[in-house]
Design an enzyme around this catalytic site. Structure first.
Site, PDB file in Angstrom:
ATOM      1  N   SER A   1     -13.936 -22.235 -15.891  1.00 49.36           N
ATOM      2  CA  SER A   1     -14.504 -21.450 -16.793  1.00 49.36           C
ATOM      3  C   SER A   1     -13.907 -20.099 -16.937  1.00 49.36           C
ATOM      4  O   SER A   1     -14.636 -18.738 -16.280  1.00 49.36           O
ATOM      5  CB  SER A   1     -16.259 -21.305 -16.371  1.00 49.36           C
ATOM      6  OG  SER A   1     -16.286 -20.250 -15.320  1.00 49.36           O
TER       7      SER A   1
ATOM      8  N   HIS B   1     -18.306 -26.779 -14.559  1.00 52.70           N
ATOM      9  CA  HIS B   1     -17.763 -27.641 -13.558  1.00 52.70           C
ATOM     10  C   HIS B   1     -18.504 -29.030 -13.206  1.00 52.70           C
ATOM     11  O   HIS B   1     -17.894 -29.537 -12.385  1.00 52.70           O
ATOM     12  CB  HIS B   1     -18.217 -26.682 -12.252  1.00 52.70           C
ATOM     13  CG  HIS B   1     -17.697 -25.450 -12.120  1.00 52.70           C
ATOM     14  ND1 HIS B   1     -17.977 -24.376 -11.492  1.00 52.70           N
ATOM     15  CD2 HIS B   1     -16.593 -24.766 -12.961  1.00 52.70           C
ATOM     16  CE1 HIS B   1     -16.979 -23.082 -11.361  1.00 52.70           C
ATOM     17  NE2 HIS B   1     -16.333 -23.576 -12.596  1.00 52.70           N
TER      18      HIS B   1
ATOM     19  N   GLU C   1     -23.944 -21.910 -11.689  1.00 55.99           N
ATOM     20  CA  GLU C   1     -23.788 -22.051 -10.104  1.00 55.99           C
ATOM     21  C   GLU C   1     -25.236 -21.540  -9.431  1.00 55.99           C
ATOM     22  O   GLU C   1     -25.607 -20.424 -10.010  1.00 55.99           O
ATOM     23  CB  GLU C   1     -22.798 -21.313  -9.509  1.00 55.99           C
ATOM     24  CG  GLU C   1     -21.388 -21.516  -9.880  1.00 55.99           C
ATOM     25  CD  GLU C   1     -20.240 -20.885  -9.448  1.00 55.99           C
ATOM     26  OE1 GLU C   1     -20.402 -19.887  -8.678  1.00 55.99           O
ATOM     27  OE2 GLU C   1     -19.229 -20.722 -10.224  1.00 55.99           O
TER      28      GLU C   1
ATOM     29  N   GLU D   1     -16.632 -27.872  -7.612  1.00 55.69           N
ATOM     30  CA  GLU D   1     -16.673 -26.921  -6.185  1.00 55.69           C
ATOM     31  C   GLU D   1     -17.379 -27.437  -5.142  1.00 55.69           C
ATOM     32  O   GLU D   1     -17.854 -26.836  -4.202  1.00 55.69           O
ATOM     33  CB  GLU D   1     -17.401 -25.458  -6.601  1.00 55.69           C
ATOM     34  CG  GLU D   1     -16.285 -24.589  -7.530  1.00 55.69           C
ATOM     35  CD  GLU D   1     -16.988 -23.425  -8.043  1.00 55.69           C
ATOM     36  OE1 GLU D   1     -18.032 -22.994  -7.405  1.00 55.69           O
ATOM     37  OE2 GLU D   1     -16.239 -22.531  -8.743  1.00 55.69           O
TER      38      GLU D   1
ATOM     39  N   ASP E   1     -24.644 -17.729 -10.341  1.00 55.74           N
ATOM     40  CA  ASP E   1     -23.693 -17.437 -11.352  1.00 55.74           C
ATOM     41  C   ASP E   1     -23.762 -18.146 -12.818  1.00 55.74           C
ATOM     42  O   ASP E   1     -23.796 -19.302 -13.002  1.00 55.74           O
ATOM     43  CB  ASP E   1     -22.012 -17.858 -11.185  1.00 55.74           C
ATOM     44  CG  ASP E   1     -21.007 -17.800 -11.951  1.00 55.74           C
ATOM     45  OD1 ASP E   1     -21.277 -16.921 -13.148  1.00 55.74           O
ATOM     46  OD2 ASP E   1     -19.776 -17.855 -11.969  1.00 55.74           O
TER      47      ASP E   1
ATOM     48  N   GLU F   1     -24.291 -13.269 -11.169  1.00 56.95           N
ATOM     49  CA  GLU F   1     -23.057 -13.029 -11.878  1.00 56.95           C
ATOM     50  C   GLU F   1     -23.072 -13.556 -13.269  1.00 56.95           C
ATOM     51  O   GLU F   1     -23.770 -14.528 -13.645  1.00 56.95           O
ATOM     52  CB  GLU F   1     -22.133 -14.057 -11.162  1.00 56.95           C
ATOM     53  CG  GLU F   1     -20.811 -13.944 -11.285  1.00 56.95           C
ATOM     54  CD  GLU F   1     -19.763 -14.710 -10.440  1.00 56.95           C
ATOM     55  OE1 GLU F   1     -19.971 -14.939  -9.277  1.00 56.95           O
ATOM     56  OE2 GLU F   1     -18.876 -15.446 -11.043  1.00 56.95           O
TER      57      GLU F   1
ATOM     58  N   ASP G   1     -17.576 -10.921 -13.487  1.00 54.79           N
ATOM     59  CA  ASP G   1     -16.403 -12.126 -13.344  1.00 54.79           C
ATOM     60  C   ASP G   1     -15.869 -11.839 -14.716  1.00 54.79           C
ATOM     61  O   ASP G   1     -14.786 -11.145 -14.670  1.00 54.79           O
ATOM     62  CB  ASP G   1     -17.183 -13.243 -12.753  1.00 54.79           C
ATOM     63  CG  ASP G   1     -15.927 -14.268 -12.862  1.00 54.79           C
ATOM     64  OD1 ASP G   1     -14.850 -13.991 -12.836  1.00 54.79           O
ATOM     65  OD2 ASP G   1     -16.309 -15.366 -12.771  1.00 54.79           O
TER      66      ASP G   1
ATOM     67  N   LYS H   1     -10.977 -11.987  -7.952  1.00 54.39           N
ATOM     68  CA  LYS H   1     -10.198 -13.208  -8.087  1.00 54.39           C
ATOM     69  C   LYS H   1      -8.642 -13.051  -8.353  1.00 54.39           C
ATOM     70  O   LYS H   1      -8.026 -12.522  -9.417  1.00 54.39           O
ATOM     71  CB  LYS H   1     -10.549 -14.265  -9.167  1.00 54.39           C
ATOM     72  CG  LYS H   1     -11.828 -14.723  -8.990  1.00 54.39           C
ATOM     73  CD  LYS H   1     -12.462 -15.749 -10.347  1.00 54.39           C
ATOM     74  CE  LYS H   1     -13.457 -16.344 -10.234  1.00 54.39           C
ATOM     75  NZ  LYS H   1     -14.245 -16.945 -11.496  1.00 54.39           N
TER      76      LYS H   1
ATOM     77  N   HIS I   1     -13.104 -17.684  -4.939  1.00 54.37           N
ATOM     78  CA  HIS I   1     -12.341 -18.806  -5.114  1.00 54.37           C
ATOM     79  C   HIS I   1     -12.205 -18.766  -6.531  1.00 54.37           C
ATOM     80  O   HIS I   1     -13.149 -18.389  -7.439  1.00 54.37           O
ATOM     81  CB  HIS I   1     -12.903 -19.844  -4.371  1.00 54.37           C
ATOM     82  CG  HIS I   1     -14.245 -20.452  -4.935  1.00 54.37           C
ATOM     83  ND1 HIS I   1     -14.853 -21.588  -4.321  1.00 54.37           N
ATOM     84  CD2 HIS I   1     -15.030 -19.966  -5.399  1.00 54.37           C
ATOM     85  CE1 HIS I   1     -15.815 -21.670  -4.717  1.00 54.37           C
ATOM     86  NE2 HIS I   1     -16.309 -20.812  -5.421  1.00 54.37           N
TER      87      HIS I   1
ATOM     88  N   LYS J   1     -17.308 -15.704  -2.269  1.00 51.26           N
ATOM     89  CA  LYS J   1     -18.064 -16.782  -2.941  1.00 51.26           C
ATOM     90  C   LYS J   1     -16.791 -17.956  -2.979  1.00 51.26           C
ATOM     91  O   LYS J   1     -15.628 -17.876  -3.453  1.00 51.26           O
ATOM     92  CB  LYS J   1     -18.320 -16.462  -4.426  1.00 51.26           C
ATOM     93  CG  LYS J   1     -19.019 -17.695  -5.154  1.00 51.26           C
ATOM     94  CD  LYS J   1     -19.384 -17.381  -6.481  1.00 51.26           C
ATOM     95  CE  LYS J   1     -18.224 -17.632  -7.580  1.00 51.26           C
ATOM     96  NZ  LYS J   1     -18.785 -17.735  -8.888  1.00 51.26           N
TER      97      LYS J   1
HETATM   98  C1  LIG Z   1     -15.417 -19.729  -9.546  1.00 54.45           C
HETATM   99  C2  LIG Z   1     -15.517 -19.778 -11.004  1.00 54.45           C
HETATM  100  O1  LIG Z   1     -15.369 -20.628 -11.590  1.00 54.45           O
HETATM  101  P1  LIG Z   1     -13.959 -20.860 -12.485  1.00 54.45           P
HETATM  102  O2  LIG Z   1     -12.909 -20.709 -11.218  1.00 54.45           O
HETATM  103  O3  LIG Z   1     -13.838 -22.215 -13.138  1.00 54.45           O
HETATM  104  O4  LIG Z   1     -13.792 -19.821 -13.217  1.00 54.45           O
HETATM  105  C3  LIG Z   1     -16.717 -18.604 -11.495  1.00 54.45           C
HETATM  106  O5  LIG Z   1     -16.918 -18.451 -12.409  1.00 54.45           O
HETATM  107  O6  LIG Z   1     -17.130 -17.856 -10.627  1.00 54.45           O
HETATM  108 MG   LIG Z   2     -17.973 -16.805 -12.252  1.00 57.14          MG
END
Ligand SMILES: C=C(OP(=O)(O)O)C(=O)O
Ligand SMILES: [Mg+2]
Length: 401
Positions: free
Chosen positions: A42, A146, A155, A196, A232, A275, A302, A327, A355, A378
């Site tokens: 995503s 996911h 999430e 995940e 999330d 999130e 994010d 990230k 992650h 996370k």
């Molecule tokens: C960890 C996540 O998913 P992705 O790595 O698929 O963006 C997220 O959206 O926070």
């Molecule tokens: Mg996210």
């Protein structure tokens, strides 16, 4: 001593079974660092570019490796990362790929730490780091991008904010994950797992709230410390720009309704963390939600910020969110990720190191979170590529590196 003498790149598998980039960096004195790029499903629209791993490797071999070998010092992270940027020549790593860039950047940091004989978190954060730890957010139920045929919200996260140690926190999240399985069993709801490792039952979001609330309560009673609950929403994946509405399985919500929905969830479930509750282009809606709920919970960007200081600055100026997800592969280098964390911290935003849904055994983000004193990390609750980071946090806490 940290002069880079070799950079090797290869394709390895990630947790989804897709190829990803692994980098080895070797220094003059024999220092060695190895790191691998994760991969999102995503993904935010404004992330740095992930190229197919074979292409990213070929481009990095041609453009970046010759500039690093014999010229750059692994102990000088800013120099390594500046060379990666110059070698790429775009502002979003469209040439060598953020996947090659981040793997090399993290491998160089590890090689630098190896030469110094210091743990990575200490090389990155200094000698006074390593005594406070992020609260791990554990994904225990999920859907969205996911998992198919599961929840709309991506999430549902356990957040053991009252845990006396990071080890207790990590174990509590695993216990909530197991308790969710018990609750699902009692409700006769079969479930597989998403990317995940979270349970991915075919239930509505309303049912998922009940299930996770029940599981968190059971584990809280067992362990005797507070376990919060977070989300999330990954709302950009739900947002239909043409219709200007958020599309859920059972209904749609206008932006105002989405803000009201999330604000209600924050008070009903005492959410400690939310999130991506809104679309990645809607800073104004973020500001309104933050205004309404920001004293009670973290509103974390994010896809909104994509670890990018320019987007974060826009958010800070407009009062959008009060936390940023970090990230490293969204932006391409560790230096850029550090800059985003520093800017966030200066303005009272919490940093949450994260992650991706596609992961490897690489545990760099555990060190990054400790090095920057991030409030949360996370990185899932169970599964080898998730526990690689969680177990590394336990080792750092135990002074066992
Ligand atoms: C960890 C996540 O998913 P992705 O790595 O698929 O963006 C997220 O959206 O926070
Ligand atoms: Mg996210």
């Amino acid at each position: 001593m940290t002069l880079i003498t070799d950079v090797r790149l290869r394709e390895i598998l990630d947790s989804r079974g897709n190829p990803t980039v692994e980098a080895d960096v070797v220094t003059e004195s024999g220092g060695f660092g190895r790191a691998a790029a994760p991969s999102g499903a995503s993904t935010g629209e404004y992330e740095a570019i992930e190229r197919p791993s074979g292409e990213a490797i070929a481009a990095a071999r041609e453009r970046a490796v010759p500039r690093l070998v014999g010229d750059a010092y692994a102990g000088n992270q800013r120099e390594v990362d500046a060379i990666l940027r110059a070698a790429d020549g775009t502002d979003n790593f469209a040439e060598i790929g953020a996947n090659s860039a981040v793997a090399i950047s993290m491998a160089a940091a590890k090689a630098g730490a190896d030469v110094l004989g210091a743990p990575l978190f200490q090389h990155l954060g200094g000698t006074f780091r390593g005594n406070s730890f992020p609260t791990p957010l554990g994904n225990v139920v999920g859907g969205g991008e996911h998992a198919t045929d599961a929840t709309d919200i991506q999430e549902f996260l356990a957040a053991p904010v009252g845990a006396p140690s990071v080890q207790d926190a990590v174990f509590a999240n695993a216990a909530v994950h197991a308790a969710v399985a018990d609750v699902l069993d009692e409700r006769d709801e079969p479930a597989g797992k998403g990317d995940e490792g979270a349970w991915a039952p075919s239930v509505t979001d309303a049912e998922a709230f009940e299930i996770v609330d029940d599981a968190v309560g059971r584990v809280e009673d067992e362990v005797g410390f507070e376990i919060g609950f977070g989300l999330d929403v990954a709302a950009s994946e739900l947002y239909d720009a043409d219709a200007d509405e958020y599309v859920y399985s059972d209904r749609t919500r206008s932006t105002d309704e989405q803000i009201a929905y999330v604000a209600d969830l924050v008070s009903e479930y005492d959410l400690v963390y939310v999130e991506d509750p809104l679309d990645e282009d809607d800073y104004d809606a973020y500001a309104e939600l933050t205004d309404r709920t920001g004293d009670e919970t973290l509103i974390c960007g994010d896809d909104l910020f994509v670890t990018n200081v320019d987007r974060l600055r826009t958010g800070i100026d407009g009062g959008a969110a009060n936390a940023i997800l970090i990230k490293p592969n969204q932006i391409g280098t560790l230096s850029d990720a550090f800059d985003a964390i520093e800017l966030a911290t200066e303005h009272g935003y919490e940093a949450v190191v994260s992650h991706r849904s596609g992961e490897t055994e690489d545990a760099t983000i555990a060190h990054l979170a400790v090095a920057t004193d991030a409030a949360f990390i996370k990185t899932g609750a169970v599964g080898g590529e998730r526990t690689a980071k969680l177990n590394e946090l336990i080792r750092i806490e135990d002074d066992a590196l």
